[in-house]
Design a protein around this motif. Structure first.
Motif, PDB file in Angstrom:
ATOM      1  N   LYS A 264       0.908  -1.000  -0.080  1.00  0.00           N
ATOM      2  CA  LYS A 264       0.052   0.197  -0.046  1.00  0.00           C
ATOM      3  C   LYS A 264       0.935   1.169   0.004  1.00  0.00           C
ATOM      4  N   HIS A 265       1.879   1.142   0.776  1.00  0.00           N
ATOM      5  CA  HIS A 265       2.581   2.369   0.841  1.00  0.00           C
ATOM      6  C   HIS A 265       3.596   2.523  -0.423  1.00  0.00           C
ATOM      7  N   LEU A 266       3.934   1.423  -1.181  1.00  0.00           N
ATOM      8  CA  LEU A 266       4.660   1.514  -2.519  1.00  0.00           C
ATOM      9  C   LEU A 266       3.733   2.234  -3.485  1.00  0.00           C
ATOM     10  N   LEU A 267       2.619   1.771  -3.472  1.00  0.00           N
ATOM     11  CA  LEU A 267       1.702   1.882  -4.693  1.00  0.00           C
ATOM     12  C   LEU A 267       1.063   3.328  -4.414  1.00  0.00           C
ATOM     13  N   THR A 268       0.990   3.858  -3.069  1.00  0.00           N
ATOM     14  CA  THR A 268       0.501   5.417  -3.071  1.00  0.00           C
ATOM     15  C   THR A 268       1.710   6.108  -2.899  1.00  0.00           C
ATOM     16  N   ASN A 269       2.739   5.838  -3.034  1.00  0.00           N
ATOM     17  CA  ASN A 269       4.051   6.631  -3.058  1.00  0.00           C
ATOM     18  C   ASN A 269       4.131   7.243  -1.491  1.00  0.00           C
ATOM     19  N   ARG A 270       4.011   6.370  -0.414  1.00  0.00           N
ATOM     20  CA  ARG A 270       4.406   6.919   0.873  1.00  0.00           C
ATOM     21  C   ARG A 270       5.494   6.263   1.434  1.00  0.00           C
ATOM     22  N   LEU A 271       6.594   6.141   0.722  1.00  0.00           N
ATOM     23  CA  LEU A 271       7.839   5.503   1.439  1.00  0.00           C
ATOM     24  C   LEU A 271       8.644   5.991   2.306  1.00  0.00           C
ATOM     25  N   ASP A 272       8.035   7.271   2.612  1.00  0.00           N
ATOM     26  CA  ASP A 272       8.829   8.141   3.662  1.00  0.00           C
ATOM     27  C   ASP A 272       8.492   8.245   4.946  1.00  0.00           C
ATOM     28  N   GLU A 273       7.411   6.950   5.237  1.00  0.00           N
ATOM     29  CA  GLU A 273       6.743   6.967   6.586  1.00  0.00           C
ATOM     30  C   GLU A 273       7.758   6.879   7.729  1.00  0.00           C
ATOM     31  N   ASP A 274       7.441   7.709   8.584  1.00  0.00           N
ATOM     32  CA  ASP A 274       8.403   7.620   9.795  1.00  0.00           C
ATOM     33  C   ASP A 274       8.325   6.445  10.760  1.00  0.00           C
ATOM     34  N   GLU A 275       9.445   6.239  11.156  1.00  0.00           N
ATOM     35  CA  GLU A 275       9.557   4.908  12.015  1.00  0.00           C
ATOM     36  C   GLU A 275       8.537   4.758  13.197  1.00  0.00           C
ATOM     37  N   ALA A 276       8.223   5.998  13.751  1.00  0.00           N
ATOM     38  CA  ALA A 276       7.175   5.678  14.705  1.00  0.00           C
ATOM     39  C   ALA A 276       5.686   5.345  14.269  1.00  0.00           C
ATOM     40  N   THR A 277       5.227   5.614  13.150  1.00  0.00           N
ATOM     41  CA  THR A 277       4.281   5.166  12.437  1.00  0.00           C
ATOM     42  C   THR A 277       4.197   3.678  11.986  1.00  0.00           C
ATOM     43  N   ILE A 278       5.353   3.562  11.586  1.00  0.00           N
ATOM     44  CA  ILE A 278       5.593   2.021  11.134  1.00  0.00           C
ATOM     45  C   ILE A 278       5.581   1.111  12.471  1.00  0.00           C
ATOM     46  N   ARG A 279       6.171   1.605  13.473  1.00  0.00           N
ATOM     47  CA  ARG A 279       6.021   0.905  14.705  1.00  0.00           C
ATOM     48  C   ARG A 279       4.864   0.651  15.458  1.00  0.00           C
ATOM     49  N   LYS A 280       3.919   1.678  15.213  1.00  0.00           N
ATOM     50  CA  LYS A 280       2.715   1.874  15.859  1.00  0.00           C
ATOM     51  C   LYS A 280       1.767   0.480  14.962  1.00  0.00           C
ATOM     52  N   ALA A 281       2.058   0.464  13.837  1.00  0.00           N
ATOM     53  CA  ALA A 281       1.346  -0.378  12.888  1.00  0.00           C
ATOM     54  C   ALA A 281       1.718  -2.110  13.271  1.00  0.00           C
ATOM     55  N   VAL A 282       3.072  -2.043  13.115  1.00  0.00           N
ATOM     56  CA  VAL A 282       3.691  -3.362  13.784  1.00  0.00           C
ATOM     57  C   VAL A 282       3.160  -3.667  15.088  1.00  0.00           C
ATOM     58  N   ARG A 283       3.200  -2.792  16.038  1.00  0.00           N
ATOM     59  CA  ARG A 283       2.461  -3.099  17.370  1.00  0.00           C
ATOM     60  C   ARG A 283       1.143  -3.416  17.168  1.00  0.00           C
ATOM     61  N   TYR A 284       0.251  -3.084  16.655  1.00  0.00           N
ATOM     62  CA  TYR A 284      -1.069  -3.293  16.326  1.00  0.00           C
ATOM     63  C   TYR A 284      -1.087  -4.856  16.029  1.00  0.00           C
ATOM     64  N   LEU A 285      -0.309  -5.267  15.075  1.00  0.00           N
ATOM     65  CA  LEU A 285      -0.398  -6.464  14.488  1.00  0.00           C
ATOM     66  C   LEU A 285       0.159  -7.612  15.480  1.00  0.00           C
ATOM     67  N   THR A 286       1.338  -7.197  16.064  1.00  0.00           N
ATOM     68  CA  THR A 286       2.142  -8.230  17.115  1.00  0.00           C
ATOM     69  C   THR A 286       1.052  -8.249  18.363  1.00  0.00           C
ATOM     70  N   GLN A 287       0.257  -7.353  18.669  1.00  0.00           N
ATOM     71  CA  GLN A 287      -0.521  -7.451  19.830  1.00  0.00           C
ATOM     72  C   GLN A 287      -1.350  -8.235  19.615  1.00  0.00           C
ATOM     73  N   GLY A 288      -2.117  -8.487  18.308  1.00  0.00           N
ATOM     74  CA  GLY A 288      -3.259  -9.315  17.969  1.00  0.00           C
ATOM     75  C   GLY A 288      -2.983 -10.673  17.735  1.00  0.00           C
ATOM     76  N   ILE A 289      -1.522 -10.982  17.619  1.00  0.00           N
ATOM     77  CA  ILE A 289      -0.992 -12.493  17.338  1.00  0.00           C
ATOM     78  C   ILE A 289      -0.384 -12.790  18.472  1.00  0.00           C
ATOM     79  N   ALA A 290      -0.118 -12.110  19.656  1.00  0.00           N
ATOM     80  CA  ALA A 290       0.606 -12.474  20.678  1.00  0.00           C
ATOM     81  C   ALA A 290       0.445 -13.635  21.487  1.00  0.00           C
ATOM     82  N   GLY A 291       1.508 -14.508  21.884  1.00  0.00           N
ATOM     83  CA  GLY A 291       1.149 -15.662  22.882  1.00  0.00           C
ATOM     84  C   GLY A 291       0.938 -15.500  24.070  1.00  0.00           C
ATOM     85  N   ALA A 292       0.471 -16.293  24.897  1.00  0.00           N
ATOM     86  CA  ALA A 292       0.312 -16.094  26.305  1.00  0.00           C
ATOM     87  C   ALA A 292       1.418 -16.077  27.089  1.00  0.00           C
ATOM     88  N   ARG A 293       1.658 -14.920  27.879  1.00  0.00           N
ATOM     89  CA  ARG A 293       2.662 -14.445  28.655  1.00  0.00           C
ATOM     90  C   ARG A 293       2.564 -15.188  30.139  1.00  0.00           C
TER      91      ARG A 293
END
Length: 198
Positions: free
Chosen positions: A169-198
């Motif tokens: 999506k970022h490639l096709l909409t030419n948004r490759l300058d996304e800052d790391e904080a925004t990338i990290r937020k998206a990754v965190r939403y994903l990892t929290q959804g698939i997290a194993g039991a602690r």
């Protein structure tokens, strides 16, 4: 010296001549960089490489096959293995966005996606490539699963598709300058959804 002043390159049949193949791939990348997807054609590549169209079609049966090899030849994206899923995915996406942004590979891959919208051969080539990438990215998830970061029942291939969807999506909409904080937020939403039991 003009292109016309150079003799044509000789074909050696179905087996690739490495020098000729490199010249064709270099020409394909140059044509795509200079003329864009709309100006990219096998004819233009043949003229620039001083190669015959039959030779190009013998080695690359379609425009999509040529585009895909140009892309794969130049792709160098490090995949971190830090022992932490979030850091691995953030690092991978940062590296991928930087590669697409700072080399011609982003334009090449966008062109391949565009070709796949109207050409069945391109669509098949893209799907095959995406399948290989899904398996590769899925290994990041499998490593995290082995560490207990990811729940045992999680489908790694599906998670890899979600990561790829975010990147494409970022490639096709030419948004490759996304800052790391925004990338990290998206990754965190994903990892929290698939997290194993602690």
């Amino acid at each position: 010296m003009s292109e016309q002043a150079h003799p044509g390159r000789r074909s050696i049949g179905a087996r690739r001549n490495p020098d000729s193949a490199d010249a064709i791939l270099d020409a394909a990348e140059a044509v795509l960089t200079e003329a864009g997807y709309s100006g990219f054609s096998i004819e233009a590549v043949a003229r620039r490489a001083r190669a015959g169209k039959p030779t190009i079609y013998r080695w690359w049966p379609s425009k999509a096959a040529l585009l895909l090899e140009v892309y794969q030849r130049g792709k160098r994206v490090a995949v971190p293995d830090t022992g932490n899923l979030e850091e691995d995915l953030v690092g991978f996406l940062n590296n991928l966005f930087r590669h697409w942004r700072e080399t011609s590979s982003g334009n090449v891959f966008r062109s391949l996606v565009a070709e796949a919208q109207s050409d069945e051969t391109a669509a098949v080539a893209l799907a095959s490539y995406a399948g290989g990438r899904r398996s590769h990215t899925g290994q990041i998830i499998e490593r995290a699963k082995a560490r207990g970061e990811v729940a045992a029942g999680i489908d790694s291939a599906l998670v890899a598709d979600l990561v790829a969807s975010y990147a494409w999506k970022h490639l096709l909409t030419n948004r490759l300058d996304e800052d790391e904080a925004t990338i990290r937020k998206a990754v965190r939403y994903l990892t929290q959804g698939i997290a194993g039991a602690r």
